[in-house]
Write a protein that holds these residues in place. Structure first.
Motif, PDB file in Angstrom:
ATOM      1  N   LYS A 112       0.837  -1.208   0.000  1.00  0.00           N
ATOM      2  CA  LYS A 112       0.000   0.000   0.000  1.00  0.00           C
ATOM      3  C   LYS A 112       0.871   1.257   0.000  1.00  0.00           C
ATOM      4  O   LYS A 112       0.634   2.201  -0.774  1.00  0.00           O
ATOM      5  CB  LYS A 112      -0.906  -0.010   1.231  1.00  0.00           C
ATOM      6  N   GLU A 143       1.171   4.192  -2.928  1.00  0.00           N
ATOM      7  CA  GLU A 143       0.883   5.587  -2.583  1.00  0.00           C
ATOM      8  C   GLU A 143       2.086   6.491  -2.847  1.00  0.00           C
ATOM      9  O   GLU A 143       1.931   7.622  -3.326  1.00  0.00           O
ATOM     10  CB  GLU A 143       0.461   5.677  -1.118  1.00  0.00           C
ATOM     11  N   THR A 144       3.288   5.978  -2.552  1.00  0.00           N
ATOM     12  CA  THR A 144       4.495   6.773  -2.768  1.00  0.00           C
ATOM     13  C   THR A 144       4.734   7.023  -4.256  1.00  0.00           C
ATOM     14  O   THR A 144       5.064   8.145  -4.670  1.00  0.00           O
ATOM     15  CB  THR A 144       5.717   6.068  -2.153  1.00  0.00           C
ATOM     16  N   HIS A 182       2.503   7.064  -6.558  1.00  0.00           N
ATOM     17  CA  HIS A 182       1.455   7.983  -7.011  1.00  0.00           C
ATOM     18  C   HIS A 182       1.802   9.424  -6.626  1.00  0.00           C
ATOM     19  O   HIS A 182       1.681  10.360  -7.430  1.00  0.00           O
ATOM     20  CB  HIS A 182       0.116   7.574  -6.396  1.00  0.00           C
ATOM     21  N   LYS A 183       2.276   9.587  -5.395  1.00  0.00           N
ATOM     22  CA  LYS A 183       2.583  10.925  -4.900  1.00  0.00           C
ATOM     23  C   LYS A 183       3.761  11.552  -5.645  1.00  0.00           C
ATOM     24  O   LYS A 183       3.729  12.722  -6.016  1.00  0.00           O
ATOM     25  CB  LYS A 183       2.883  10.856  -3.407  1.00  0.00           C
ATOM     26  N   LYS A 210      -1.343   7.612 -11.485  1.00  0.00           N
ATOM     27  CA  LYS A 210      -1.787   6.373 -10.849  1.00  0.00           C
ATOM     28  C   LYS A 210      -0.873   5.214 -11.250  1.00  0.00           C
ATOM     29  O   LYS A 210      -0.199   5.261 -12.272  1.00  0.00           O
ATOM     30  CB  LYS A 210      -3.235   6.059 -11.247  1.00  0.00           C
ATOM     31  N   GLY A 226      -7.851   2.175   3.793  1.00  0.00           N
ATOM     32  CA  GLY A 226      -7.657   3.152   2.730  1.00  0.00           C
ATOM     33  C   GLY A 226      -8.912   3.875   2.300  1.00  0.00           C
ATOM     34  O   GLY A 226      -8.836   4.920   1.644  1.00  0.00           O
ATOM     35  N   TRP A 269     -10.017   4.211  -2.384  1.00  0.00           N
ATOM     36  CA  TRP A 269      -8.546   4.140  -2.445  1.00  0.00           C
ATOM     37  C   TRP A 269      -8.059   3.591  -3.784  1.00  0.00           C
ATOM     38  O   TRP A 269      -7.123   4.134  -4.393  1.00  0.00           O
ATOM     39  CB  TRP A 269      -8.014   3.267  -1.307  1.00  0.00           C
ATOM     40  N   ASN A 308      -5.661   5.563  -6.572  1.00  0.00           N
ATOM     41  CA  ASN A 308      -4.246   5.211  -6.670  1.00  0.00           C
ATOM     42  C   ASN A 308      -3.877   4.224  -7.780  1.00  0.00           C
ATOM     43  O   ASN A 308      -2.711   4.167  -8.172  1.00  0.00           O
ATOM     44  CB  ASN A 308      -3.772   4.619  -5.336  1.00  0.00           C
TER      45      ASN A 308
END
Length: 356
Positions: free
Chosen positions: A245, A249-250, A252-253, A258, A289, A293, A297
């Protein structure tokens, strides 16, 4: 009498057709058969090593023999590199060597101006993630942080002391977790699942083609895991689902895009389990999430030969220690397998793996 002659003619024609079909099948399968025969040579060579090389002892306390000149006989690593590895390389020569750059799909896409867009997270399949020793009993302590699965050293460890090797690959059958004083963990990084036993590629070609269009360690991750564990224990013991997870997320950030999830075999089931876990509330044992979520993502999920409906052949494996893959082996290999790794031993080992 006339009917009998006619019947003989029909039977003769049928037999001729059958032989023709068999001949066509053998011709079609000739390359595969030749490669399989070469693979058998590799196995036979390794089997011979077990008996001929004195440093490889079933009893780890035994001392190696010394020849008449007082020199130690050749060690397993040297023998493997000089005799077994070349045969292995030749057996898979046609598929292991990197394709010429101009022939690679990635290079062709690069010529068409394809570039990195969506980050990629790879979830490998059953048995394809290498496993390393982090804690073990006295018979295995010399292999600290060495691979006990998924490398040439696996064969060395197995033939040196197969009972010790089996004990360290087996989980606690009551808890589904580590046995006392034994910790085996998945290797990390792209090397954890790019190739199986050095020359048999798994993800390496895909990684290479993605690199052609600009992907690297900052835009792509290999999320290997201990494929022996039941899915719930992946999180309980290793925090794997939380790490997966966080990786998504990292990516994506940092990229603003995505993520594309890639999976193979059992990895498809792991991803599906993860997608359910990540949207489940923390108080119910999930990742918390939220219901949106995945939409936020994940761009897409590419499932390669995923076992989404399970693997029926796991049933006889758990009940008897037998597999179709083993049953079709030649009698000599079957006898060799039974001597070193019999049905009862296989059954007990596989029944300890929650993933099955």
């Amino acid at each position: 009498m006339r009917q009998m002659k006619r019947k003989k003619v029909i039977n003769a024609r049928a037999e001729a057709i059958r032989q023709s079909e068999l001949s066509a099948i053998h011709e079609k399968d000739a390359p595969t058969k030749k490669r399989f025969q070469t693979y058998l040579v590799v196995l036979a060579s390794m089997y011979t090593v077990r008996w001929l090389l004195s440093p490889i002892q079933t009893n780890p306390t035994s001392k190696p023999d010394v020849d008449s000149k007082g020199q130690l006989q050749i060690k397993f690593d040297e023998f493997f590199a000089a005799n077994v590895q070349p045969i292995w390389d030749r057996a898979f020569n046609g598929t292991q060597h990197a394709l010429e750059e101009s022939s690679r799909v990635g290079h062709q896409l690069k010529e068409q101006n394809a570039r990195v867009k969506h980050p990629v997270v790879i979830v490998p399949g059953f048995i394809t993630s290498a496993l390393e020793l982090w804690e073990g009993e006295s018979c295995m302590k010399k292999n600290f942080r060495q691979r006990v699965w998924g490398s040439a050293s696996m064969a060395r460890t197995f033939f040196a002391d197969r009972d010790c090797w089996r004990k360290h690959l087996q989980l606690n059958p009551q808890t589904g977790m580590d046995p006392d004083n034994i910790r085996v963990r998945s290797a990390q990084g792209f090397e954890a699942a790019d190739n199986f036993i050095a020359t048999y590629w798994v993800w390496s070609k895909l990684i290479e083609n993605l690199a052609d269009v600009g992907y690297d360690g900052s835009s792509m991750s290999m999320m290997s895991y201990d494929w022996r564990l039941g899915y719930e224990y992946l999180e309980k013991r290793d925090g794997y689902l939380s790490k997966l997870k966080a990786a998504i997320e990292t990516h994506h950030k940092t990229s603003g895009e995505k993520v594309v999830l890639l999976s193979h075999s059992m990895g498809g089931s792991v991803v599906y389990y993860f997608l359910q876990w990540v949207v489940t509330d923390v108080k119910h044992g999930g990742g918390g999430g939220g219901k949106d979520w995945v939409e936020k993502n994940v761009h897409s999920f590419v499932n390669i030969a995923g076992t989404l409906l399970g693997v029926p052949k796991a049933i006889p494996a758990l009940l008897s220690g037998e597999l179709k893959d083993i049953a079709v082996l030649m009698p000599q290999i079957g006898d060799l397998l039974e001597q070193f790794f019999g049905k009862k031993v296989r059954k007990n080992l596989w029944n300890s793996w929650g993933s099955l």
